[in-house]
Design a protein around this motif. Sequence first.
Motif, PDB file in Angstrom:
ATOM      1  N   ALA A   6      13.626  41.616   9.422  1.00 50.04           N
ATOM      2  CA  ALA A   6      12.297  41.806   8.839  1.00 50.04           C
ATOM      3  C   ALA A   6      12.389  42.391   7.434  1.00 50.04           C
ATOM      4  CB  ALA A   6      11.449  42.706   9.735  1.00 50.04           C
ATOM      5  N   ALA A   7      13.244  43.384   7.262  1.00 45.40           N
ATOM      6  CA  ALA A   7      13.411  44.002   5.944  1.00 45.40           C
ATOM      7  C   ALA A   7      13.993  43.001   4.948  1.00 45.40           C
ATOM      8  CB  ALA A   7      14.316  45.233   6.055  1.00 45.40           C
ATOM      9  N   ALA A   8      14.980  42.226   5.368  1.00 47.58           N
ATOM     10  CA  ALA A   8      15.570  41.216   4.486  1.00 47.58           C
ATOM     11  C   ALA A   8      14.549  40.150   4.142  1.00 47.58           C
ATOM     12  CB  ALA A   8      16.796  40.589   5.146  1.00 47.58           C
ATOM     13  N   GLY A   9      13.740  39.741   5.114  1.00 52.24           N
ATOM     14  CA  GLY A   9      12.703  38.743   4.860  1.00 52.24           C
ATOM     15  C   GLY A   9      11.705  39.210   3.821  1.00 52.24           C
ATOM     16  N   ALA A  10      11.302  40.468   3.918  1.00 51.80           N
ATOM     17  CA  ALA A  10      10.360  41.021   2.945  1.00 51.80           C
ATOM     18  C   ALA A  10      11.013  41.110   1.562  1.00 51.80           C
ATOM     19  CB  ALA A  10       9.886  42.400   3.401  1.00 51.80           C
ATOM     20  N   ARG A  11      12.247  41.550   1.539  1.00 51.17           N
ATOM     21  CA  ARG A  11      12.942  41.734   0.254  1.00 51.17           C
ATOM     22  C   ARG A  11      13.264  40.403  -0.428  1.00 51.17           C
ATOM     23  NH1 ARG A  11      15.504  46.567  -1.509  1.00 51.17           N
ATOM     24  NH2 ARG A  11      16.689  46.115  -3.362  1.00 51.17           N
ATOM     25  N   LEU A  12      13.521  39.367   0.354  1.00 53.17           N
ATOM     26  CA  LEU A  12      13.917  38.070  -0.198  1.00 53.17           C
ATOM     27  C   LEU A  12      12.777  37.055  -0.220  1.00 53.17           C
ATOM     28  CD1 LEU A  12      17.367  37.847   1.629  1.00 53.17           C
ATOM     29  CD2 LEU A  12      16.957  38.493  -0.764  1.00 53.17           C
ATOM     30  N   ALA A  13      11.561  37.502   0.051  1.00 49.77           N
ATOM     31  CA  ALA A  13      10.411  36.600   0.131  1.00 49.77           C
ATOM     32  C   ALA A  13      10.206  35.783  -1.137  1.00 49.77           C
ATOM     33  CB  ALA A  13       9.149  37.389   0.466  1.00 49.77           C
ATOM     34  N   ASP A  14      10.509  36.346  -2.293  1.00 51.89           N
ATOM     35  CA  ASP A  14      10.314  35.635  -3.556  1.00 51.89           C
ATOM     36  C   ASP A  14      11.197  34.396  -3.680  1.00 51.89           C
ATOM     37  OD1 ASP A  14       8.468  37.552  -4.266  1.00 51.89           O
ATOM     38  OD2 ASP A  14       9.825  38.643  -5.607  1.00 51.89           O
ATOM     39  N   PHE A  15      12.240  34.306  -2.885  1.00 52.51           N
ATOM     40  CA  PHE A  15      13.140  33.159  -2.951  1.00 52.51           C
ATOM     41  C   PHE A  15      12.646  31.985  -2.106  1.00 52.51           C
ATOM     42  CE2 PHE A  15      15.757  36.739  -4.168  1.00 52.51           C
ATOM     43  CZ  PHE A  15      16.379  36.261  -5.303  1.00 52.51           C
ATOM     44  N   GLY A  16      11.589  32.203  -1.349  1.00 54.36           N
ATOM     45  CA  GLY A  16      10.959  31.130  -0.578  1.00 54.36           C
ATOM     46  C   GLY A  16      11.909  30.404   0.341  1.00 54.36           C
ATOM     47  N   ASP A  17      11.848  29.055   0.281  1.00 55.82           N
ATOM     48  CA  ASP A  17      12.649  28.246   1.206  1.00 55.82           C
ATOM     49  C   ASP A  17      14.116  28.122   0.780  1.00 55.82           C
ATOM     50  OD1 ASP A  17      12.374  26.589  -0.983  1.00 55.82           O
ATOM     51  OD2 ASP A  17      11.605  24.871   0.157  1.00 55.82           O
ATOM     52  N   ARG A  18      14.488  28.804  -0.305  1.00 57.28           N
ATOM     53  CA  ARG A  18      15.901  28.813  -0.704  1.00 57.28           C
ATOM     54  C   ARG A  18      16.708  29.781   0.159  1.00 57.28           C
ATOM     55  NH1 ARG A  18      16.368  29.904  -6.822  1.00 57.28           N
ATOM     56  NH2 ARG A  18      14.964  31.573  -6.221  1.00 57.28           N
ATOM     57  N   VAL A  19      16.012  30.576   0.977  1.00 54.53           N
ATOM     58  CA  VAL A  19      16.669  31.545   1.854  1.00 54.53           C
ATOM     59  C   VAL A  19      16.328  31.214   3.300  1.00 54.53           C
ATOM     60  CG1 VAL A  19      16.735  33.960   2.574  1.00 54.53           C
ATOM     61  CG2 VAL A  19      16.630  33.393   0.150  1.00 54.53           C
TER      62      VAL A  19
END
Length: 131
Positions: A6-19
């Motif tokens: 959950a924390a990684a998802g929030a932190r990396l949200a700006d990368f969209g579908d690249r993550v």
Amino acid sequence: DADAIAAAGARLADFGDRVTLVRDNFRNIASVCASLGINKIDGVLLDLGVSSYQLDTADRGFSYNADAPLDMRMDERTQNSAYDLIINTSAEDLADILYNLINYYFQNMSDMVKPLKNVLIFRLLQLQFLL
């Protein structure tokens, strides 16, 4: 760990579908990639260790200071907690478990100490250079 995902998802949200976030064991990386249709990886971010969050969260059961159940599971999806292990295991079997763990760590101690020694030597050289 669900909280880490959950924390990684929030932190990396700006990368969209690249993550693509996956909660699985690293040893399964080939089958995970195959199941996701991934045949090329540009980069991988792995959560391979314990975090202070896990240790500091009383409900995780790692704290000696908190009044919380003795859990100590790194993956809360597993059934048995530390409490279950202690309650359902004989003293002799617990002694065997501890003995085997201690032997494992002592046998692998040099592998664990080498990186630490290199860091300490580097820091000593830095300090001598500064003096």
